[in-house]
Enzyme design. Structure first.
Site, short mmCIF file in Angstrom:
data_model
loop_
_atom_site.label_atom_id
_atom_site.label_comp_id
_atom_site.label_asym_id
_atom_site.label_seq_id
_atom_site.Cartn_x
_atom_site.Cartn_y
_atom_site.Cartn_z
CG PHE B 310 42.65 37.91 39.96
CD1 PHE B 310 41.38 37.24 39.73
CD2 PHE B 310 43.69 37.19 40.61
CE1 PHE B 310 41.13 35.96 40.20
CE2 PHE B 310 43.20 36.16 41.34
CZ PHE B 310 41.93 35.32 41.02
CG ASP B 311 41.56 44.54 35.63
OD1 ASP B 311 42.49 45.18 35.60
OD2 ASP B 311 40.52 44.65 35.28
#
Lengths: 75, 620
Positions: B310-311
């Site tokens: 994930f960002d």
């Protein structure tokens, strides 16, 4: 060269797509690699040279196979 | 004539059924054999007409189609004077095609609904300056259009004059209408809730954002995976091969009945249609639920994901700072909140916006003598009181007394990664608010769901500092988290996971500055806000930036991949069953073969349709 999108009645069998693809490719003036029959969307997308073939002729060729053409447009 | 016959296929099927019924009635009830034969011949001839036409048309373009197999089989039945079989086979074939069409329309319904949301007409300005209703296809870039209250905005464009509130939910997912004034950009497919605006067309038709979304979905439902391409190639040679086998068997055994039976049994229906049906139903379900899959290849690979990267900002967190905690001191808090809101309304600062959103709409008071202290806050006079709104430095400048309890609150909020907003009225501290970029609601539960679906590792990569990254990581219980990363560092990290560790990695990001990672990961998932970049660079788009769609997306991908496998098993199983029937049993004939064949086609379509109703179980 022009791009066209042709909307057909609902296609029921994948082999219909093959037939339509074959018919469109057989026309002189239609760019062979550009012919794409979207089976689920019941659409044909293709590129053609107006000097050689008209969109009406392409539509007629598809209708001759027994498929209703609902709508067509160039872009 | 030809087209008339083809158009009346379903009516012909009905007539066939009536004729066949009449034939059996006259034979069984009245013992009139000749009449029965005549009726059956009539049914066969009538029924085979559209099939023959289709077979010939296909041959003209060098395709050996199923229709040809059936045509020859019916002719063969005629030769051996088995009119019962020929009539029943043609009827079943036509009736099957009718049912297929009906059920196929159902599987495509979800996507059709999306397409039908596209605007159809527009009010276009003509040379005289009047507006007239035209088809949306007739609008060109640069045309001036009028949009009235309640109407769909027909193209992507810029507001020339007028103003109104536009509901952009179909593009951005934002449920609240947005005010659009002169110069603002409006999207095709969004709805003008109130007001009247004139716009100039910037992008029309398939070039609009909405048009691109539709095109993407349409292309996706027809995109083919390796398995499908194999089946297609297979089908191209399979049908002629069946024809050949039938002829060879007929020539050697001199058993015409057996030869035509093989032709009917060999129809490749379920195999050819099984996988596309699952695909279109799965993609349709996704489109309806705000998940866009770019094709069946994507679905297959996504269903095998074991690591999700994930960002942080805008993905796991909302990306917009908001008030996470409030502490009040003393009395008259209502008034203090009103003063604070009135002052913050004058500011564009993100913290001020967060505070204002928290307090909500109030009867704002006039603010006088505003003094801005850069990096600290604002001091102004409201309702005859001196109000200071800002951070600790501003409070100290104003000589506000900070109690022991307030100091502890401040330390606690800062520890959690908050920025502070304080408000003092006449030198007395009233309000303390902590503002931060908060984790999206429900993310933790979503991650637990994903884990239950077989995802092993959750990794967060962020450009943010280490401290913040670790706090978020701990709160969410991630496997790994790394801060201070540039976009190319993230892409390298993902490459090491996929290439060196053999992981199947999905990357979830906002699609703009994360495009290297989206492209590197096996599956790039964009939290789309309707931006073209997000749509183009990713494999899966979560419309409306809705994180909670991620478990649905993974569950749907898994269900769709499973559904495709089931359909292949059904199709292959049926062919094996029929062939075994021909070889080992007495009762196998053309009619039974056609019945099972059409039945298997309906079975795979119905199985595919289950995907339309796919929903993630709430609590697993």
């Amino acid at each position: 060269m022009k791009k066209a999108t042709i909307q057909l009645e609902t296609l029921a069998c994948p082999s219909c797509a093959l037939k339509i693809e074959g018919a469109a490719k057989a026309l002189d003036g239609v760019v062979k690699d550009s012919v794409k029959v979207l089976f689920n969307a019941s659409k044909v997308k293709l590129e053609f040279y107006e000097s050689k073939v008209s969109l009406e002729d392409i539509v007629k060729a598809i209708e001759a196979l027994g498929y209703e053409v609902v709508k067509w447009q160039t872009n | 004539m030809k087209r008339f016959i083809l158009k009346s296929k379903s009516r012909i099927a009905l007539l066939c059924a009536l004729l066949i019924g009449a034939a059996f009635a006259s034979k069984l009830m009245f013992g009139k054999e000749e009449a029965a034969v005549l009726l059956l011949v009539a049914a066969s001839v009538l029924g085979v007409a559209p099939i023959v036409i289709q077979a010939i048309e296909a041959l003209k373009v060098k395709v050996v189609s199923i229709d040809l197999l059936v045509t020859i089989a019916v002719l063969g039945a005629f030769v051996i004077r088995n009119f019962e079989e020929s009539a029943i086979v043609t009827f079943l074939f036509l009736f099957g095609a009718f049912l297929e069409q009906r059920t196929l329309n159902k599987t495509r319904s979800a996507i059709k609904e999306l397409v039908e949301m596209a605007p159809q007409t527009a009010l276009k300005q003509n040379k005289d300056g009047d507006f007239e209703k035209v088809d949306v296809d007739e609008v060109d870039v640069g045309d001036v259009l009028l949009v009235k209250t309640g109407a769909k905005i027909p193209v992507d464009g810029t507001v020339l004059s007028g103003e109104g509130y536009v509901n952009e939910a179909s593009i951005t997912g934002e449920p609240l209408p947005v005010l659009k004034e002169k110069g603002a950009f409006v999207y095709a497919g969004t709805i003008l809730d109130n007001g009247t605006i004139q716009i100039v067309a910037d992008r029309v038709g398939e070039d609009t954002t909405f048009g691109k979304i539709i095109e993407l979905v349409e292309e996706a439902q027809d995109s083919k995976s390796k398995v499908e391409r194999f089946i297609d190639r297979f089908a191209r040679y399979y049908t002629p091969a069946v024809l050949l086998i039938g002829l060879v068997v007929g020539a050697f055994t001199r058993d015409l009945e057996l030869a035509v039976t093989i032709l009917v049994l060999g129809c490749p229906g379920a195999l050819v249609i099984g996988v596309p049906v699952s695909n279109v139903a799965g993609i349709g379900n996704g489109a309806k639920n705000g998940v866009l899959f770019k094709g069946s290849e994507v679905i297959g690979e996504f269903s095998r994901v074991d690591t999700i990267v994930f960002d942080k900002t805008g993905t796991l967190t909302t990306g917009v700072p908001s008030v996470s905690e409030k502490v009040y001191y003393g009395d008259n808090i209502e008034k203090a909140l009103l003063y604070l809101a009135s002052i913050e309304r004058e500011s564009d600062h993100p913290l001020a916006k967060a505070v204002l959103k928290e307090i909500g709409n109030a009867e704002f008071l006039p603010v006088e003598g505003t003094a801005v202290f850069k990096g600290e806050g604002i001091v102004a006079s409201v309702d005859g009181h001196r109000v200071a709104a800002g951070n600790l430095a501003l409070m100290e400048r104003e000589g506000v007394k900070i109690s022991q309890k307030a100091r502890e609150d401040i330390a606690r909020l800062e520890e959690k990664g908050n920025s502070l907003v304080m408000a003092a009225v006449d030198g007395e501290l009233k309000i303390l608010m902590g503002v931060r970029d908060q984790i999206r609601p429900g993310v933790k539960e979503n991650l637990i769901n994903l884990k239950k679906m077989g995802v092993k590792d959750f990794i967060m990569l962020s450009g943010d500092n280490k401290g913040t990254v670790e706090k978020v990581s701990r709160e969410l219980g991630l496997t790994e988290a790394h801060g201070n990363m540039l976009p190319e560092d993230k892409a390298d990290f993902i490459r090491r996971l996929t290439d060196d560790k053999g992981r199947v990695v999905a990357f979830v990001g906002d699609g703009i500055n994360d495009s290297p990672s989206l492209a590197t990961a096996n599956i790039g998932i964009a939290m789309g806000r309707g931006t073209d970049v997000a749509i183009e660079t990713s494999d899966v788009v979560l419309m409306n930036s809705d994180f909670s769609k991620l478990p649905h997306a993974l569950g749907l991908a898994k269900a769709t991949a499973r559904n495709m496998r089931q359909n292949i098993y059904i199709a292959v199983g049926v062919v094996v069953f029929l062939l075994a029937g021909v070889i080992f049993s007495e009762w196998m004939n053309m009619s039974v073969g056609m019945f099972v064949h059409e039945g298997s086609i309906l079975a795979v379509i119905l199985n595919g349709m289950r995907l339309l109703r796919f929903k993630l179980k709430k609590k697993i």
